[in-house]
Design an enzyme around this catalytic site. Structure first.
Site, short mmCIF file in Angstrom:
data_model
loop_
_atom_site.label_atom_id
_atom_site.label_comp_id
_atom_site.label_asym_id
_atom_site.label_seq_id
_atom_site.Cartn_x
_atom_site.Cartn_y
_atom_site.Cartn_z
N ILE A 86 0.85 -1.19 0.00
CA ILE A 86 0.00 0.00 0.00
C ILE A 86 0.89 1.23 0.00
CG2 ILE A 86 -1.82 1.28 1.18
CD1 ILE A 86 -2.64 -1.28 2.59
N THR A 87 0.76 2.08 -1.02
CA THR A 87 1.53 3.32 -1.04
C THR A 87 0.84 4.36 -0.17
OG1 THR A 87 0.41 4.28 -2.98
CG2 THR A 87 2.27 2.80 -3.40
N GLY A 88 1.64 5.24 0.42
CA GLY A 88 1.07 6.29 1.26
C GLY A 88 0.37 5.74 2.49
N ALA A 89 0.95 4.72 3.12
CA ALA A 89 0.28 4.05 4.23
C ALA A 89 0.68 4.60 5.60
CB ALA A 89 0.58 2.55 4.18
N SER A 91 -0.37 7.50 6.79
CA SER A 91 -1.44 8.36 7.31
C SER A 91 -2.69 8.20 6.46
CB SER A 91 -1.00 9.83 7.32
OG SER A 91 -0.76 10.28 5.99
N GLY A 92 -3.77 8.81 6.92
CA GLY A 92 -5.00 8.88 6.13
C GLY A 92 -5.58 7.55 5.70
N TYR A 269 -4.51 18.25 -9.26
CA TYR A 269 -4.89 17.05 -8.49
C TYR A 269 -6.04 16.31 -9.17
CZ TYR A 269 -7.12 14.21 -4.92
OH TYR A 269 -7.71 13.16 -4.23
#
Length: 394
Positions: A86-89, A91-92, A269
């Protein structure tokens, strides 16, 4: 494909500040346990996909090790844990998804993050079982870092069963563009091009997986869908004829925007999210039938309280959550959104490929319809070809 894993890569020119060199104790390097590496059974890539545009897809397939582990007590067999990246794991949505999967007990989560220590601290804060996760460095704003991550992941000896492209940069108030280490406008360079290269490089690894359901998931957004109310809030997503992307998004003798227009942080974005959804569909058309990989995108709901909005104006951060909770009734917590993404990762009923998943007010999943812009086959093909050139695959 040439993979380099010798050194750390430069971070984004925008706001990735140079930090201190981190020394890793004894048996770990860049999130990889050296001792585990030697204990693990390494399975090198044994399948190579040849992407052909004459309507056929050729792949050389070999038999891989079974997904059923032989138990030590006689003939009892058990399904091994699934392995998901999982990328960007840190936070959020990514962290919430990592938690949901780790707590199931039958998944090992590789948290692919730019800030290694932030991810480690987040996992410990949430009480994730130590054996349920590992952290590896990945900066999607650097194509070299993407290649290095792939090399490091392969050295870990873990199979890849599911890839979740979740990380995103959102800079709605920026008046001037910032750029990745490779000179691309930051939002599109990170959200689209970084994930595009990662997906392409790990496609072989997914194909050699013997897991019952291998999947590649790219998180989309309602803001990139002009067939929705949210998708019509200015500035609207519009890729135009991709002239800016063709020019390299460098801002030097060319526009930093995909459509060739003036820079707008919010639109950059939204455009990147259209690219994400188009890429998912093109992956499905090119590779699903031959490989059996499920390619999917999703919008997990409006996560009004999330770090993604940290660069928005203070008034927006204050008013947006209650507006979603009490006016639109579209509010979704990070935890609920994480459960929804975890569902797309693991639910046996969500194996249909080429689908953009959404959820109704009763939290029931359904196949949602993409806008004309986000489902344009010709534009998806052109986007693919230009992206291949920009990331060095063509």
């Amino acid at each position: 494909m040439a993979l380099q894993a010798a050194s750390l890569v430069p971070s984004s020119v925008a706001f990735h500040k140079e930090g201190k060199h981190i020394g890793f104790k004894e048996t770990s390097f860049l999130g990889i346990s050296i001792s585990d590496h030697f204990k693990a059974e390494f399975h090198p890539p044994t399948l190579r996909i040849k992407d052909v545009r004459n309507g056929t897809i050729r792949a050389q397939t070999v038999t891989s090790s079974p997904s059923i582990d032989q138990g030590t007590s006689g003939s009892k067999k058990t399904l091994r844990k699934g392995n998901v990246v999982i990328t960007g794991a840190s936070s959020g949505l990514g962290l919430a998804t990592a938690k949901a999967l780790a707590m199931m007990g039958n998944w090992h989560v590789t948290m692919a993050c730019r800030d290694f220590l932030k991810a480690e601290k987040a996992a410990k804060r949430l009480g994730l079982p130590k054996e349920s996760y590992s952290v590896m460095h990945l900066d999607l704003a650097s194509l070299e870092s993407v290649r290095q991550f792939v090399a490091n992941f392969r050295c870990s000896g873990k199979p890849l069963d599911v890839l979740v492209c979740n990380a995103a940069v959102y800079l709605p108030t920026d008046k001037e563009p910032t750029f990745t280490a490779d000179g691309f406008e930051l939002s599109v360079g990170t959200n689209h091009l970084g994930h595009f290269l990662l997906s392409r490089l790990l496609l072989d690894d997914l194909n050699q997986s013997d897991y019952p359901s291998k999947r590649l998931i790219i998180v989309g957004s309602i803001t990139g869908n002009s067939n929705t109310l949210a998708g019509n809030v200015p500035p609207k997503a519009n890729l135009g004829d991709l002239r800016g992307l063709s020019g390299g998004l460098s801002g030097v003798n060319t526009s930093p925007m995909i459509d060739g227009g003036e820079f707008d942080g919010a639109k950059a974005y939204k455009d990147s999210k259209v690219c994400n959804m188009l890429t998912m569909q093109e992956l499905h058309r090119r590779f699903h039938e031959e490989t059996g990989i499920t390619f999917a995108s999703l919008y997990p709901g409006c996560i009004a309280e999330t770090g993604l909005f940290r660069n928005h104006v203070a008034l927006f951060r204050t008013l947006f959550p209650p507006f979603q909770k009490y006016i639109t009734k579209g509010y979704v917590s990070e935890e609920e959104a994480g459960n929804r993404l975890a569902q797309v990762v693991s639910d046996p009923s969500l194996t249909k490929s080429g689908v953009y998943w959404s959820w109704n007010k009763n939290s029931k999943s359904f196949e949602n319809e993409l806008s004309k812009e986000a489902s344009d086959e010709e534009k998806a093909r052109k986007l693919w070809e230009i992206s291949e050139k920009l990331v060095g695959l063509a």
